[in-house]
Design an enzyme around this catalytic site. Sequence first.
Site, short mmCIF file in Angstrom:
data_model
loop_
_atom_site.label_atom_id
_atom_site.label_comp_id
_atom_site.label_asym_id
_atom_site.label_seq_id
_atom_site.Cartn_x
_atom_site.Cartn_y
_atom_site.Cartn_z
CD1 TRP A 1 -2.69 1.51 2.24
CD2 TRP A 1 -2.83 1.49 0.00
NE1 TRP A 1 -3.70 2.36 1.85
CE2 TRP A 1 -3.80 2.36 0.48
CE3 TRP A 1 -2.71 1.30 -1.36
CZ2 TRP A 1 -4.67 3.07 -0.36
CZ3 TRP A 1 -3.56 2.01 -2.22
CH2 TRP A 1 -4.54 2.87 -1.71
CE LYS B 1 -8.62 0.50 4.20
NZ LYS B 1 -9.08 0.01 2.91
N GLY C 1 -10.61 3.71 1.70
CA GLY C 1 -10.67 3.01 0.42
C GLY C 1 -12.02 3.21 -0.22
CB SER D 1 -2.09 -1.99 -3.07
OG SER D 1 -1.89 -3.36 -2.83
CE LYS E 1 -11.65 -3.22 3.85
NZ LYS E 1 -10.42 -3.89 3.55
CB SER F 1 -9.25 -8.89 -0.49
OG SER F 1 -9.33 -9.14 0.90
N1 LIG Z 1 -2.59 -3.47 0.21
C1 LIG Z 1 -3.77 -2.88 0.13
O1 LIG Z 1 -4.49 -3.08 -0.86
C2 LIG Z 1 -4.24 -1.98 1.19
C3 LIG Z 1 -3.71 -2.03 2.47
N2 LIG Z 1 -4.19 -1.22 3.45
C4 LIG Z 1 -3.66 -1.27 4.80
O2 LIG Z 1 -2.33 -0.75 4.80
C5 LIG Z 1 -1.54 -1.41 5.80
C6 LIG Z 1 -0.29 -1.98 5.14
O3 LIG Z 1 -0.74 -2.93 4.17
P1 LIG Z 1 0.23 -3.48 3.05
O4 LIG Z 1 1.15 -2.43 2.55
O5 LIG Z 1 -0.63 -4.15 2.07
O6 LIG Z 1 1.05 -4.55 3.90
P2 LIG Z 1 2.50 -5.12 3.65
O7 LIG Z 1 2.59 -6.35 4.48
O8 LIG Z 1 2.78 -5.20 2.20
O9 LIG Z 1 3.46 -4.00 4.29
C7 LIG Z 1 3.45 -3.72 5.67
C8 LIG Z 1 4.40 -2.60 5.95
O10 LIG Z 1 4.38 -2.35 7.36
C9 LIG Z 1 5.70 -2.30 7.84
N3 LIG Z 1 5.84 -2.70 9.23
C10 LIG Z 1 5.30 -3.77 9.85
N4 LIG Z 1 5.67 -3.80 11.15
C11 LIG Z 1 6.46 -2.71 11.34
C12 LIG Z 1 7.15 -2.18 12.46
N5 LIG Z 1 7.12 -2.78 13.65
N6 LIG Z 1 7.87 -1.07 12.30
C13 LIG Z 1 7.92 -0.46 11.09
N7 LIG Z 1 7.30 -0.90 9.99
C14 LIG Z 1 6.58 -2.00 10.11
C15 LIG Z 1 6.46 -3.27 6.92
O11 LIG Z 1 7.81 -2.99 7.02
P3 LIG Z 1 8.94 -4.08 6.64
O12 LIG Z 1 8.90 -4.12 5.13
O13 LIG Z 1 10.15 -3.46 7.21
O14 LIG Z 1 8.51 -5.37 7.29
C16 LIG Z 1 5.84 -2.93 5.58
O15 LIG Z 1 6.44 -1.78 5.04
C17 LIG Z 1 -2.45 -2.50 6.42
O16 LIG Z 1 -2.98 -1.99 7.61
C18 LIG Z 1 -3.54 -2.69 5.37
O17 LIG Z 1 -4.75 -3.10 5.93
C19 LIG Z 1 -5.17 -0.32 3.19
C20 LIG Z 1 -5.71 -0.22 1.95
C21 LIG Z 1 -5.26 -1.01 0.84
O1 LIG Z 2 -8.22 -2.67 2.39
C1 LIG Z 2 -8.14 -3.13 1.29
C2 LIG Z 2 -8.97 -2.62 0.19
O2 LIG Z 2 -9.51 -1.35 0.47
C3 LIG Z 2 -7.21 -4.25 1.01
O3 LIG Z 2 -7.74 -5.43 1.44
P1 LIG Z 2 -6.78 -6.60 1.99
O4 LIG Z 2 -6.00 -5.98 3.11
O5 LIG Z 2 -7.70 -7.68 2.41
O6 LIG Z 2 -5.89 -7.01 0.85
#
Ligand SMILES: NC(=O)C1=CN([C@@H]2O[C@H](COP(=O)(O)OP(=O)(O)OC[C@H]3O[C@@H](n4cnc5c(N)ncnc54)[C@H](OP(=O)(O)O)[C@@H]3O)[C@@H](O)[C@H]2O)C=CC1
Ligand SMILES: O=C(CO)COP(=O)(O)O
Length: 304
Positions: free
Chosen positions: A13, A81, A109, A113, A164, A227
């Site tokens: 994200w 989230k 959202g 992503s 959700k 998702s």
């Molecule tokens: N992907 C999507 O479609 C969407 C995601 N989200 C929300 O965004 C958030 C991230 O999702 P997403 O990017 O997909 O997840 P990822 O697993 O791809 O990435 C998670 C990120 O969080 C970082 N992280 C985890 N623990 C720590 C910590 N202790 N200190 C610092 N950094 C940390 C990771 O760092 P490292 O790489 O160093 O482990 C990484 O950069 C979630 O809450 C998700 O629900 C919201 C909307 C859309």
């Molecule tokens: O929050 C999301 C869409 O808005 C992404 O869903 P997931 O974290 O389940 O991949």
Amino acid sequence: MPKSVAILGAGAWGTALATLAKTNSHKVSMWSRQGSQTLAEVVQGADIVLSAVSMKGVRSVTSQLQSLPVSPETIFVTATKGLDPQTTCTPSQIWQETFPNHAVVVLSGPNLSKEIQQELPAATVVASSVMAAAEFVQVVFSSDRFRVYTNYDILGVELGGTLKNVMAIAAGVCDGLHLGTNAKAALLTRGLTEMVRIGVHWGAKLETFYGLSGLGDLLATCNSPLSRNYQVGYQLAVGQTLAEILAHIEGTAEGVNTTQVLVQLSKQQNIPMPITEQVHRLLQGEVTPRQALLELMLRDIKPE
Ligand SMILES: NC(=O)C1=CN([C@@H]2O[C@H](COP(=O)(O)OP(=O)(O)OC[C@H]3O[C@@H](n4cnc5c(N)ncnc54)[C@H](OP(=O)(O)O)[C@@H]3O)[C@@H](O)[C@H]2O)C=CC1
Ligand SMILES: O=C(CO)COP(=O)(O)O
């Protein structure tokens, strides 16, 4: 005018949001634990500090930032989230409690992503009690392929995207068991009722749940194999264990932790959340997907 945007978290994200800001010619810097730049370097002079770290990293990142010199004008945006397992706080509540004098904006959202990275069109919601801050973020991210709406109801927008995820696990189970379209429609509609029930009790506005960050995100997440939360449910339904699924899933499925926090809350506050409860029992290995379905179907009959 190009703005300076610092993105914390270089996961799926964070990277997609960085692409959107770069497309609009803003200066984007990214921080992650593996990156070469320090947190201090990345946030220095930033107009916006956007956090896309998963829930488990939010407290650690906010407390690291607290000791750094951040301009009082900097807007914090949270795109996480989840719910804090210790306090049940939402990510924006943690950001606001750590930085009481800064504007905090929630970016919700429906935004998968992978679709954003494929440059498919999407809409999103940015919410804040400081409307000027939400509007600033709206301008930074809006483009011909990303339509950004503002909202005052920061809690409702954040809870829509968070709650959700539990329903997305249930929807994955529904599809994995091939229960059909009638069942899926019933699940999502009753799921939304459950989200509204807890959300309104928490202080969110009812109508927010019928907007993009509520119903919109529910539809996107519960109908897409992209998702991760949906994938957790689907894989459980086809016989994998939660440990196997989590070992192989790409990225974070926040719904697993969110379910636990919600069940705790619903018990403490006596709020019925039957779908969430069955998702919880399934994740704990206390019921099979078919047993969870039967438990829901055989609840006491009642008016809608
Ligand atoms: N992907 C999507 O479609 C969407 C995601 N989200 C929300 O965004 C958030 C991230 O999702 P997403 O990017 O997909 O997840 P990822 O697993 O791809 O990435 C998670 C990120 O969080 C970082 N992280 C985890 N623990 C720590 C910590 N202790 N200190 C610092 N950094 C940390 C990771 O760092 P490292 O790489 O160093 O482990 C990484 O950069 C979630 O809450 C998700 O629900 C919201 C909307 C859309
Ligand atoms: O929050 C999301 C869409 O808005 C992404 O869903 P997931 O974290 O389940 O991949």
